[in-house]
Design a protein around this motif. Structure first.
Motif, short mmCIF file in Angstrom:
data_model
loop_
_atom_site.label_atom_id
_atom_site.label_comp_id
_atom_site.label_asym_id
_atom_site.label_seq_id
_atom_site.Cartn_x
_atom_site.Cartn_y
_atom_site.Cartn_z
N LEU A 210 0.12 -0.67 -41.31
CA LEU A 210 -0.91 -0.48 -40.18
C LEU A 210 -0.26 -0.55 -38.98
O LEU A 210 -0.44 0.50 -38.10
CB LEU A 210 -2.04 -1.53 -40.33
N GLU A 211 0.80 -1.37 -38.54
CA GLU A 211 1.18 -1.30 -37.24
C GLU A 211 2.21 -0.13 -37.11
O GLU A 211 2.18 0.50 -36.13
CB GLU A 211 2.32 -2.61 -37.25
N LEU A 212 2.80 0.30 -38.18
CA LEU A 212 3.80 1.44 -38.18
C LEU A 212 2.77 2.82 -37.95
O LEU A 212 3.26 3.64 -37.49
CB LEU A 212 4.24 1.63 -39.72
N THR A 213 1.68 2.71 -38.28
CA THR A 213 0.57 3.78 -38.02
C THR A 213 -0.05 3.92 -36.64
O THR A 213 -0.85 4.56 -36.23
CB THR A 213 -0.38 4.08 -39.10
N GLY A 214 0.27 2.89 -35.71
CA GLY A 214 -0.03 2.73 -34.51
C GLY A 214 -1.50 2.07 -34.41
O GLY A 214 -2.37 2.53 -33.27
N ILE A 215 -1.99 1.25 -35.56
CA ILE A 215 -3.38 0.89 -35.20
C ILE A 215 -3.40 -0.40 -34.56
O ILE A 215 -2.41 -1.11 -34.46
CB ILE A 215 -3.85 0.51 -36.68
N PRO A 216 -4.03 -0.56 -33.19
CA PRO A 216 -4.12 -1.63 -32.48
C PRO A 216 -4.57 -2.93 -33.28
O PRO A 216 -5.35 -2.80 -34.04
CB PRO A 216 -4.94 -1.26 -31.20
N ALA A 217 -3.84 -3.81 -32.85
CA ALA A 217 -4.27 -5.27 -33.46
C ALA A 217 -4.42 -5.34 -35.02
O ALA A 217 -5.43 -5.54 -35.48
CB ALA A 217 -5.56 -5.58 -32.84
N ASP B 9 10.65 11.59 -39.69
CA ASP B 9 11.86 11.46 -39.10
C ASP B 9 12.22 10.11 -39.64
O ASP B 9 13.78 9.99 -40.23
CB ASP B 9 11.77 11.47 -37.67
N ARG B 10 11.69 9.09 -39.47
CA ARG B 10 12.03 7.76 -39.81
C ARG B 10 12.22 7.30 -41.37
O ARG B 10 13.29 6.74 -41.58
CB ARG B 10 10.91 6.63 -39.18
N LEU B 11 11.51 7.88 -42.09
CA LEU B 11 11.47 7.53 -43.51
C LEU B 11 12.17 8.58 -44.24
O LEU B 11 12.31 8.30 -45.38
CB LEU B 11 10.16 7.37 -44.27
N GLY B 12 12.43 9.61 -43.71
CA GLY B 12 13.29 10.84 -44.25
C GLY B 12 12.46 11.58 -45.59
O GLY B 12 13.06 12.28 -46.38
N MET B 13 10.90 11.21 -45.84
CA MET B 13 10.48 11.88 -46.89
C MET B 13 10.24 13.56 -46.47
O MET B 13 10.22 13.87 -45.34
CB MET B 13 9.14 11.14 -46.94
#
Ligand code: ADP
Ligand code: MG
Length: 339
Positions: A141-148, A207-211
């Motif tokens: 969830l953090e990776l997708t930019g969801i706050p808290a 970019d980060r995961l290369g999928m």
């Protein structure tokens, strides 16, 4: 895997629905490839077969009752159409994940977001403990930019905004680190700012995961910003395919040129006049025998009505099916609109 290596190769795919009114060939001989680190855009007006193509890749329609697939869907050198339903299940979500326009209908209302993401993690990592899976859910969830995220993980889908739900669905899709993500109109239901944020997120994760990513959209503006290559569909067929720059600078097919000319720009907003392709997508059985775009085409000639259009090839693997392609390459429709 380099961008050039094939991750997915769809070859002459046909998807035929068996309905009470007869057979409908919703996808009719579609072929394209997706490289490992590539974002492929599939575009076309509503009803062109984009969703059926993507659902067919995962064989989501019921083959006992509803549908017949033919052709090949080669994923990492295995033809998915030859796999048993059981083997297909281990591909879905694990190797190939899909996100949709409507997160609400793909999330379960009676479980929290965290429980659903943790469950997706546990299905694919049998040994993992519940607590660890929950921790991983928070990270996703953090990776997708969801706050808290450590609080949001306990929320139910209906307690979140549309944009947040979409992020949660993306987190769920990423839970198993898929090699290929299929995103079918992932931002259509959202307002413009949130749309841009979600698209940015998909690009960043790519970019980060290369999928590899297949991005399905009717929005060519989005495609020009994020995709490496584009496939243009019309009435169940591919009519143009090529690198994004070539497609936008030198569209070969009049349909593609029309779609590009219909993209709103600041200029058109001021003048409030936007190019529109004439007519609308006809029913599959009402289209001309030759080129299916015949009735709506500004460059149509007599033979377009009778004879299926030939393949025209340009540079960099850019090609189209057309009797009268625009080989000079200028987007003449844009110029005409300015007059
Ligand atoms: N479940 C179905 N049963 C029968 N025909 C279908 C079904 N789903 C889609 N189709 C047919 O396939 C066509 C393409 O649909 P779709 O792939 O959803 O279009 P797009 O995603 O490009 O808007 C539809 O116009 C319809 O005729
Ligand atoms: Mg669709």
């Amino acid at each position: 895997m380099t961008q050039k290596e094939k991750l997915l190769e769809v070859k002459d795919l046909k998807t035929v629905f068996h309905t009470i009114r007869g057979r409908i060939t919703a996808v009719d001989g579609v072929s394209f490839e997706v490289g490992g680190g590539e974002i492929l855009g599939i575009v076309g007006e509503s009803g062109c077969g984009k969703s059926v193509t993507s659902q067919s890749i995962l064989r989501l329609y019921d083959e006992k009752k509803q549908v017949t697939y033919t052709g090949q869907i080669n994923f990492k050198n295995t033809n998915l159409l030859e796999l048993s339903e059981r083997d297909m299940q281990s591909i879905r979500g694990n190797e190939i994940a899909m996100i949709f326009q409507d997160a609400l209908s793909s999330l379960n209302p009676v479980f929290t977001i965290g429980e659903q993401i943790a469950e997706a993690i546990r299905v694919h990592n049998k040994g993992i403990k519940k607590k660890q899976a929950m921790e991983r859910a928070v990270q996703l969830l953090e990776l997708t930019g969801i706050p808290a995220p450590e609080e949001r993980v306990h929320a139910y889908p209906h307690e979140m905004s549309g944009g947040m739900r979409q992020r949660a669905m993306i987190a769920m899709a990423l839970a198993c680190e898929p090699k290929l993500l299929i995103a079918d109109e992932p931002t259509t239901a959202l307002d413009v700012t949130i749309q841009a944020q979600i698209m940015e997120l998909i690009c960043e994760l790519h970019d980060r995961l290369g999928m590899g990513v297949i991005l399905i959209t009717h929005d060519l503006g989005v495609v020009s910003q994020v995709c490496t290559r584009v496939v243009v569909m019309y009435l169940g067929q591919i009519i143009e395919n090529g690198p994004v720059q070539d497609i936008f600078q030198r569209p070969l097919h009049p349909y593609t040129a029309g779609l590009i000319a219909s993209i709103p720009t600041l200029e058109t907003e001021k003048r409030k006049k936007l190019y529109m392709i004439k007519g609308s997508v006809p029913a599959m059985d009402k289209a001309a025998k030759g080129c299916r775009f015949y009735d709506r085409c500004e460059r149509a000639m007599d033979r377009c009505q009778e004879c299926p259009p030939p393949l025209v090839e340009s540079e960099n693997g850019h090609c189209a099916y057309c009797w009268n392609p625009n080989l000079e390459g200028a987007t003449s429709l844009r110029e005409r609109r300015a007059l």
